[in-house]
Design a protein around this motif. Structure first.
Motif, PDB file in Angstrom:
ATOM      1  N   LEU A 128       1.010  -1.237   0.183  1.00 20.01           N
ATOM      2  CA  LEU A 128      -0.094   0.194   0.125  1.00 20.01           C
ATOM      3  C   LEU A 128       0.821   1.137   0.091  1.00 20.01           C
ATOM      4  O   LEU A 128       0.529   2.333  -0.415  1.00 20.01           O
ATOM      5  N   ALA A 129       1.875   1.124   0.909  1.00 19.64           N
ATOM      6  CA  ALA A 129       2.899   2.236   0.776  1.00 19.64           C
ATOM      7  C   ALA A 129       3.451   2.675  -0.615  1.00 19.64           C
ATOM      8  O   ALA A 129       3.742   3.688  -1.159  1.00 19.64           O
ATOM      9  N   GLY A 130       3.780   1.409  -1.257  1.00 18.34           N
ATOM     10  CA  GLY A 130       4.306   1.561  -2.744  1.00 18.34           C
ATOM     11  C   GLY A 130       3.464   2.026  -3.633  1.00 18.34           C
ATOM     12  O   GLY A 130       3.762   3.043  -4.508  1.00 18.34           O
ATOM     13  N   CYS A 131       2.008   1.897  -3.265  1.00 18.49           N
ATOM     14  CA  CYS A 131       1.137   2.516  -4.500  1.00 18.49           C
ATOM     15  C   CYS A 131       0.924   3.825  -4.164  1.00 18.49           C
ATOM     16  O   CYS A 131       0.804   4.528  -5.004  1.00 18.49           O
ATOM     17  N   LEU A 132       1.160   4.243  -2.815  1.00 17.27           N
ATOM     18  CA  LEU A 132       0.913   5.596  -2.648  1.00 17.27           C
ATOM     19  C   LEU A 132       2.072   6.518  -3.205  1.00 17.27           C
ATOM     20  O   LEU A 132       1.868   7.461  -3.697  1.00 17.27           O
ATOM     21  N   VAL A 133       3.325   5.802  -3.497  1.00 18.38           N
ATOM     22  CA  VAL A 133       4.260   6.518  -4.097  1.00 18.38           C
ATOM     23  C   VAL A 133       3.859   6.804  -5.536  1.00 18.38           C
ATOM     24  O   VAL A 133       4.362   7.566  -6.245  1.00 18.38           O
ATOM     25  N   LEU A 134       3.357   5.723  -6.053  1.00 20.00           N
ATOM     26  CA  LEU A 134       3.306   5.581  -7.437  1.00 20.00           C
ATOM     27  C   LEU A 134       1.934   6.195  -7.966  1.00 20.00           C
ATOM     28  O   LEU A 134       1.819   6.716  -9.348  1.00 20.00           O
ATOM     29  N   ILE A 135       0.949   6.548  -7.151  1.00 18.07           N
ATOM     30  CA  ILE A 135      -0.343   7.105  -7.456  1.00 18.07           C
ATOM     31  C   ILE A 135      -0.287   8.257  -8.404  1.00 18.07           C
ATOM     32  O   ILE A 135      -0.988   8.591  -9.274  1.00 18.07           O
ATOM     33  N   PRO A 136       0.447   9.428  -7.938  1.00 13.68           N
ATOM     34  CA  PRO A 136       0.506  10.412  -8.808  1.00 13.68           C
ATOM     35  C   PRO A 136       1.149  10.235 -10.396  1.00 13.68           C
ATOM     36  O   PRO A 136       0.617  10.903 -11.139  1.00 13.68           O
ATOM     37  N   ALA A 137       1.811   9.099 -10.567  1.00 16.71           N
ATOM     38  CA  ALA A 137       2.303   9.066 -12.066  1.00 16.71           C
ATOM     39  C   ALA A 137       1.646   7.907 -12.551  1.00 16.71           C
ATOM     40  O   ALA A 137       1.180   7.852 -13.780  1.00 16.71           O
ATOM     41  N   ARG A 138       0.955   7.031 -11.857  1.00 18.02           N
ATOM     42  CA  ARG A 138       0.409   5.585 -12.245  1.00 18.02           C
ATOM     43  C   ARG A 138      -1.109   5.400 -11.775  1.00 18.02           C
ATOM     44  O   ARG A 138      -1.054   5.036 -10.340  1.00 18.02           O
ATOM     45  N   LYS A 139      -2.184   5.928 -11.991  1.00 18.50           N
ATOM     46  CA  LYS A 139      -3.429   5.732 -11.423  1.00 18.50           C
ATOM     47  C   LYS A 139      -3.778   4.314 -11.264  1.00 18.50           C
ATOM     48  O   LYS A 139      -4.724   4.217 -10.449  1.00 18.50           O
ATOM     49  N   SER A 140      -3.149   3.652 -11.791  1.00 19.37           N
ATOM     50  CA  SER A 140      -3.679   2.255 -11.575  1.00 19.37           C
ATOM     51  C   SER A 140      -3.184   1.527 -10.441  1.00 19.37           C
ATOM     52  O   SER A 140      -3.592   0.606  -9.947  1.00 19.37           O
ATOM     53  N   ALA A 141      -2.295   2.336  -9.627  1.00 17.75           N
ATOM     54  CA  ALA A 141      -1.887   1.945  -8.404  1.00 17.75           C
ATOM     55  C   ALA A 141      -2.934   1.978  -7.377  1.00 17.75           C
ATOM     56  O   ALA A 141      -2.995   1.461  -6.447  1.00 17.75           O
ATOM     57  N   ALA A 142      -3.649   3.071  -7.406  1.00 13.88           N
ATOM     58  CA  ALA A 142      -4.713   3.310  -6.814  1.00 13.88           C
ATOM     59  C   ALA A 142      -5.914   2.223  -6.915  1.00 13.88           C
ATOM     60  O   ALA A 142      -6.470   1.697  -5.842  1.00 13.88           O
ATOM     61  N   LEU A 143      -5.924   1.489  -7.909  1.00 15.87           N
ATOM     62  CA  LEU A 143      -6.967   0.277  -8.136  1.00 15.87           C
ATOM     63  C   LEU A 143      -6.331  -0.846  -7.351  1.00 15.87           C
ATOM     64  O   LEU A 143      -7.187  -1.505  -6.711  1.00 15.87           O
ATOM     65  N   LEU A 144      -5.197  -0.888  -7.319  1.00 12.04           N
ATOM     66  CA  LEU A 144      -4.486  -2.024  -6.614  1.00 12.04           C
ATOM     67  C   LEU A 144      -4.747  -1.753  -4.858  1.00 12.04           C
ATOM     68  O   LEU A 144      -4.870  -2.832  -4.255  1.00 12.04           O
ATOM     69  N   ALA A 145      -4.351  -0.673  -4.477  1.00 10.61           N
ATOM     70  CA  ALA A 145      -4.750  -0.305  -3.158  1.00 10.61           C
ATOM     71  C   ALA A 145      -6.148  -0.849  -2.892  1.00 10.61           C
ATOM     72  O   ALA A 145      -6.329  -1.259  -1.764  1.00 10.61           O
ATOM     73  N   LEU A 146      -7.031  -0.327  -3.495  1.00  9.34           N
ATOM     74  CA  LEU A 146      -8.314  -0.553  -3.415  1.00  9.34           C
ATOM     75  C   LEU A 146      -8.920  -1.973  -3.251  1.00  9.34           C
ATOM     76  O   LEU A 146      -9.501  -2.254  -2.490  1.00  9.34           O
ATOM     77  N   LEU A 147      -8.327  -2.599  -4.147  1.00 10.13           N
ATOM     78  CA  LEU A 147      -8.411  -4.006  -4.243  1.00 10.13           C
ATOM     79  C   LEU A 147      -7.822  -4.884  -3.111  1.00 10.13           C
ATOM     80  O   LEU A 147      -8.545  -5.562  -2.331  1.00 10.13           O
ATOM     81  N   ILE A 148      -6.606  -4.378  -2.490  1.00 10.25           N
ATOM     82  CA  ILE A 148      -6.221  -4.857  -1.295  1.00 10.25           C
ATOM     83  C   ILE A 148      -6.986  -4.494   0.105  1.00 10.25           C
ATOM     84  O   ILE A 148      -7.393  -5.113   0.906  1.00 10.25           O
ATOM     85  N   VAL A 149      -7.438  -3.364   0.072  1.00 13.30           N
ATOM     86  CA  VAL A 149      -8.335  -2.854   1.173  1.00 13.30           C
ATOM     87  C   VAL A 149      -9.615  -3.501   1.169  1.00 13.30           C
ATOM     88  O   VAL A 149      -9.891  -3.835   2.341  1.00 13.30           O
ATOM     89  N   HIS A 150     -10.392  -3.584   0.097  1.00 12.34           N
ATOM     90  CA  HIS A 150     -11.637  -4.167   0.046  1.00 12.34           C
ATOM     91  C   HIS A 150     -11.453  -5.807   0.220  1.00 12.34           C
ATOM     92  O   HIS A 150     -12.514  -6.469   0.626  1.00 12.34           O
ATOM     93  N   GLY A 151     -10.305  -6.314  -0.179  1.00  5.84           N
ATOM     94  CA  GLY A 151      -9.980  -7.685  -0.064  1.00  5.84           C
ATOM     95  C   GLY A 151     -10.134  -8.065   1.556  1.00  5.84           C
ATOM     96  O   GLY A 151     -10.537  -8.871   2.096  1.00  5.84           O
ATOM     97  N   GLY A 152      -9.205  -7.237   2.493  1.00  4.95           N
ATOM     98  CA  GLY A 152      -9.437  -7.288   3.800  1.00  4.95           C
ATOM     99  C   GLY A 152     -10.783  -7.134   4.221  1.00  4.95           C
ATOM    100  O   GLY A 152     -10.950  -7.834   5.302  1.00  4.95           O
ATOM    101  N   ILE A 153     -11.536  -6.135   3.828  1.00  5.21           N
ATOM    102  CA  ILE A 153     -12.930  -6.010   4.548  1.00  5.21           C
ATOM    103  C   ILE A 153     -13.674  -7.041   4.215  1.00  5.21           C
ATOM    104  O   ILE A 153     -14.529  -7.611   5.029  1.00  5.21           O
TER     105      ILE A 153
END
Length: 503
Positions: free
Chosen positions: A174-199
């Motif tokens: 998730l921390a890596g996704c946060l670094v990448l989000i400004p340049a790669r919006k797809s990183a936000a999708l990965l972060a959301l998948l992880i969070v919703h997976g945990g939920i």
């Protein structure tokens, strides 16, 4: 990048607010993202290691600064020496992250690793491996491992599958996704998948109620550490616990760790028989924390269990995972231990696998204080019964005395660690402590009941045991560690193959 070292120090220090008693877990993702960004920006292996070391040193020193209290206030070390000891411990343990950040930088240089691969694979894996190594090498000291911050976050649903170190890996992704989000919006999708997976995983009931619930009484004596072993206070302590135990029956009555401040053979001859007689009269099972002597200079930090039908025999559990310097003396460290006034400071070690304490329909698996930091060892206790065809323990019991650390963040941090063990195993955890946190934790890691810390009292509750298994209970840390190492090897192999094709 000239500010990388001080920035890493600040980020590491702030990371402590991710954990109990603050519970600001999103801070951890932000600070880790800053660490990864700083490491990725370094031009040399040495600088990457230095940034990693600075982050870890500040985080660990802030996280267990309360060791100063035990060494100075209760151990008698001069204040300067206690401060130095805490700093040296944090500095030494920070080397694990320094080495792993150096490994990540090496991967980046030699394998021409892309930024997404660095942020989503290499750095998260190296972060998790540094956590695991810190919790394993030289008996380990995994206090405030990063996964503990997520006992009440969307990621907690992963705990029964991957354990605390798997959570550390996911947090780092998730921390890596946060670094990448400004340049790669797809990183936000990965972060959301992880969070919703945990939920989504939180809705899975890995374990099921077993047998009849039992009534429990967890005793909290609130005896100041500097008074606990004072000769003029021993008799009053013995009478206190004698009276608390006999004040009301329950299926299980549990005292804190070393509640009785004498060796078992030094107790008055009628002390334990009197308690055993009460247990038989009231149909109560009684678990008592006391050091048990097995011969000259041989004594164990133990829990003894008195059952109504024991006929003079008692259950015994001996602490296996001992605290360096406090419960066993590492080679060459006798001079340091002798400088502190720590009673009962060189215990013998119990067996890794021990039997549970039978209480009515339930099988209670004890662990003593520091032992519940080691989730895989507790999982092994449960899995051993499962694989042998026996009924695994249905609930966990931790008895502790962390009055050594005063009114500090050590108490809520230790409660959070016990919450993680409940999540990993799908079992309730009972905690009987001297000064806190005495609590009942449910199989989903939620605190069901708790006594106010630093008060004398009894926590009465009804607790349901649970059977069944979680993936973590059966396999421990092995799948996560093997997958992490295999992933690094695969990344290296693919990079080498690409280099060969380009020649």
């Amino acid at each position: 990048m000239r500010l990388a070292f001080p920035m890493a120090l600040v980020a590491g220090g702030v990371n402590v607010f991710s954990f109990a008693p603050f519970h600001w877990w999103p801070i951890q993702i932000v600070t880790l993202a800053l660490l990864f960004w700083l490491v990725a920006g370094q031009t040399s292996l040495r600088r990457s290691m230095l940034v990693g070391w600075a982050f870890s040193f500040a985080w660990l020193a802030a996280g267990f600064h309360w060791l100063y209290i035990s060494m100075h206030r209760y151990g008698g070390l001069p204040s300067w020496m206690a401060v130095l000891a805490v700093a040296l411990l944090a500095a030494a343990l920070a080397l694990f992250l320094a080495l792993m950040m150096g490994l990540a930088a090496r991967f980046k240089q030699r394998n021409a690793t892309s930024l997404p691969l660095l942020m989503l694979a290499v750095l998260p894996i190296c972060w998790m491996l540094s956590e695991w190594l810190r919790g394993w090498i030289l008996t380990g000291f995994p206090w405030i491992a990063s996964g503990y911050a997520h006992t009440a976050s969307p990621l907690e649903g992963f705990a029964p599958i991957v354990g605390v170190y798997g959570l550390a890996w996911l947090v780092a992704v998730l921390a890596g996704c946060l670094v990448l989000i400004p340049a790669r919006k797809s990183a936000a999708l990965l972060a959301l998948l992880i969070v919703h997976g945990g939920i989504g995983l939180k809705r899975i009931d890995w374990t099921q109620p077993y047998g009849q619930a039992i009534s429990v009484r967890l005793l909290q004596g609130n005896i100041a550490q500097d008074m606990k072993f004072a000769q003029d206070r021993i008799q009053s302590t013995l009478m206190l616990y004698h009276d608390l135990i006999r004040s009301e029956p329950a299926d299980l009555i549990a005292t804190p760790e070393t509640a009785l401040p004498l060796l078992s053979r030094q107790l008055p001859p009628d002390y334990l028989p009197s308690i055993a007689a009460y247990g038989k009269e009231s149909n109560s099972h009684i678990a008592i924390g006391v050091a048990v002597s097995d011969g000259p200079y041989q004594y164990a930090n133990s829990l003894i269990g008195l059952s109504p039908d024991s006929d003079g025999q008692f259950y015994r559990y001996d602490k296996h995972h001992l605290v360096p310097f406090g419960e066993f003396i590492p080679a060459g460290a006798r001079w340091f231990v002798d400088m502190m006034r720590i009673p009962l400071g060189d215990f013998t070690r119990g067996d890794l696998l021990q039997k549970p304490f039978a209480v009515r329909d339930q099988l209670v698996m004890p662990n003593i204080c520091y032992e519940d930091l080691f989730g895989e060892e507790i999982a092994n206790q449960l899995a051993a019964a499962y694989f042998s065809g026996a009924t695994p323990p249905t609930m966990l019991l931790n008895i502790s005395n962390i009055a050594w650390f005063g009114d500090s963040i050590a108490l809520p941090q230790h409660l959070q660690i016990s919450q993680m063990r409940a999540l990993e195993t799908g079992r309730p955890m009972l905690r009987a402590t001297n000064t806190g946190a005495t609590a009942v934790i449910g199989p989903k890691g939620n605190v069901l009941a708790q006594l106010e810390p630093f008060t004398r009292g009894v926590l009465s509750s009804t607790v349901q045991g649970y059977s069944g298994w979680t993936p973590y209970m059966l396999f421990g840390n092995t799948p996560v560690i093997v997958l992490a190492i295999a992933s690094l090897l695969l990344i290296r192999f693919v990079a080498r193959q690409r280099r060969k094709k380009s020649l």
